[in-house]
Enzyme design. Structure first.
Site, mmCIF file in Angstrom:
data_model
loop_
_atom_site.group_PDB
_atom_site.id
_atom_site.type_symbol
_atom_site.label_atom_id
_atom_site.label_comp_id
_atom_site.label_asym_id
_atom_site.label_seq_id
_atom_site.Cartn_x
_atom_site.Cartn_y
_atom_site.Cartn_z
ATOM 1 N N HIS A 25 0.829 -1.207 0.000
ATOM 2 C CA HIS A 25 0.000 0.000 0.000
ATOM 3 C C HIS A 25 0.868 1.262 0.000
ATOM 4 C CE1 HIS A 25 -3.993 -1.930 1.087
ATOM 5 N NE2 HIS A 25 -3.131 -2.923 1.233
ATOM 6 N N ASP A 129 -5.415 6.070 1.879
ATOM 7 C CA ASP A 129 -5.738 4.704 1.477
ATOM 8 C C ASP A 129 -7.194 4.437 1.840
ATOM 9 O OD1 ASP A 129 -5.921 1.715 1.569
ATOM 10 O OD2 ASP A 129 -3.783 1.874 1.146
#
Length: 487
Positions: A25, A129
């Protein structure tokens, strides 16, 4: 800052970028942050303290000093302190970030906006995110836009968006353990638009549980619901690759901007100062590239199961002898924590058998490796970063998905995009050998290589031409980030 006066500088847009604290990520978020910086944004990039320490260890004590206009900050992740140089437990991390990160994140924003002590422009937008969606309430308090970056594939996100319906239809949680192997997971779901022929087993794996209180299912329901409150959604994919899926997602979420493949967009950023900002949590071994330089074009299988996959020593040995018996060249990345609970031991016989044609390393700069002319195929876990990097490089794949939406990526690679072959989860050396040979020297391998190069070409056009969909979506995204949110 060149010619910008301090009053001009204070008017720059300021994006706070916060990835979910795992390797797969952090990488795409850093790419997006660099693109925004190149487009004129001041960037504050927020890592957890745990990963900040790991980055300093892997990249050197100066690696996170940043630039005047690209700064690194930290918040705690809420988990007990640890010095382990390994990926943290995903469910624990999801629970901890949800519970503990909002307050320190708000405090950080407050500090950045404190005109008496801060030398940076006021925060004007948050890029988070999508599984750190607690950040939405912080952005709402400041009345600034919040864009959520879903780092999986569009097909993976569409799978997550249907978890609520899977529960309503009684398809998860599973009734008992027999449902893992009795054919139940093989049923075709004909009610998800954009996913024709998808089986239950092809959807993200957190649904494969018999526990009615499974935390990861609750977490996904929470994050997918909160996504609907974002100003926009960003995806690291491109319209041409996942058009039906993106169209289906567009009926469920705020405006969606597919701006991938991010690495091709980022290659156009001509700024040397940004190139030193890296995000690998393990130390890269440059000898991988030196070794590849000695090999013929398209002659090496690259093997890497990503940053989270773990396997048993038996599985490792089956992969090892399958690779050895294929007689093909291979570069194999074996992380220090790849084998669950023990260290990996391959034995002298294997080392002797493969010494001329195999190289084993603990980590590498994947994009440089996969773009190297010597690489002819990729044995992968099908994490989305690896998959989209393989597509961008025109490299076909053997797919061994481990968890989450890797199964979905595998299904699309093999059945929709024509660039992958799946290997049985119960891995056996004979199958590894035959698939590796097929990939590197077989007819199907040649067809997949041709298809992979076609996708690479489309990916380059969509990101580099002003009328390309990803190129123009990035411009649209920047407008959203510079606008006031509409409530």
């Amino acid at each position: 800052m060149g010619s910008l006066s301090s009053s001009d500088y204070s008017k720059k847009p300021h994006a706070v970028c916060i990835p979910y604290p795992a390797q797969g990520h952090i990488n795409p978020m850093l790419k997006l942050a660099k693109l925004l910086h190149y487009k004129g944004f001041h960037i504050t990039f927020v890592n957890t303290e745990f990963n900040h320490k790991r980055l300093l260890k892997s990249r050197g004590s100066d690696s996170l000093k940043g630039l005047h206009s690209f700064q690194f900050k930290t918040i705690p992740d809420g988990l007990p302190p640890s010095d382990v140089d390994a990926t943290q437990d995903i469910p624990s991390l999801c629970e901890s970030t949800t519970t503990h990160c909002l307050v320190p994140f708000k405090q950080l924003l407050q500090k950045l906006n404190d005109t008496s002590s801060s030398e940076v422009p006021p925060v004007s937008c948050v890029v988070s995110d999508a599984v750190m969606s607690f950040t939405i309430s912080a952005a709402q308090e400041l009345d600034i836009p919040e864009v959520l970056f879903w780092t999986p594939s569009a097909c993976g996100v569409l799978g997550y968006m249907h978890y609520a319906q899977l529960i309503d239809k009684g398809l998860t949680p599973l009734k008992d353990a027999s449902y893992f192997s009795n054919g139940f997971l093989d049923q075709v779901l004909d009610w998800i638009p954009g996913m024709e022929g998808i089986r239950l087993r092809d959807l993200p794996t957190f649904l494969r549980t018999t526990n009615p209180d499974e935390y990861m299912i609750k977490f996904i329901l929470q994050e997918t619901e909160r996504s609907k409150k974002a100003s926009a959604i960003v995806l690291n994919t491109f319209q041409e690759l996942e058009s039906e899926v993106i169209d289906s997602l567009s009926t469920l979420l705020p405006p969606i901007y597919p701006i991938g493949p991010l690495q091709i967009l980022q290659n156009q950023v001509d700024d040397e100062s940004l190139k030193v900002l890296g995000s690998n949590l393990w130390k890269e071994e440059p000898e991988c590239l030196e070794w590849l330089d000695t090999k013929d074009p398209n002659s090496v299988v690259y093997v890497n199961f990503g940053s989270i996959t773990v396997m048993t020593n038996d599985q490792l040995i089956e992969f090892a002898w399958g690779l050895a018996n294929s007689k093909q060249n291979f570069l194999w990345i074996i992380r220090p924590d790849l084998i669950s609970g023990e260290s990996s031991i391959l034995g002298e016989e294997f080392v002797e058998e493969t010494k001329e044609r195999g190289l084993i390393a603990s980590w590498c700069h994947q994009e440089q490796v996969i773009n190297h002319p010597a690489i002819g195929g990729f044995l992968t876990h099908n994490g989305w970063n690896s998959t989209i990097e393989s597509i961008s490089s025109g490299v076909p794949m053997i797919c061994w998905p481990f968890f989450a939406e890797q199964q979905t990526n595998c299904r699309f690679c093999c059945n929709k995009w024509g660039i992958g072959m799946e290997i049985n989860s119960d891995v056996k050396r004979d199958e590894v050998e035959s698939l590796v040979k097929e990939l590197m020297v077989g007819e199907k391998g040649k067809e997949m290589k041709k298809k992979a190069l076609e996708w690479k070409n489309i990916a380059e056009v969509t990101t580099t031409k002003p009328d390309g969909s990803s190129y123009s979506n990035l411009e649209k995204l920047i407008k959203v980030l510079k606008s006031k949110p509409s409530h």
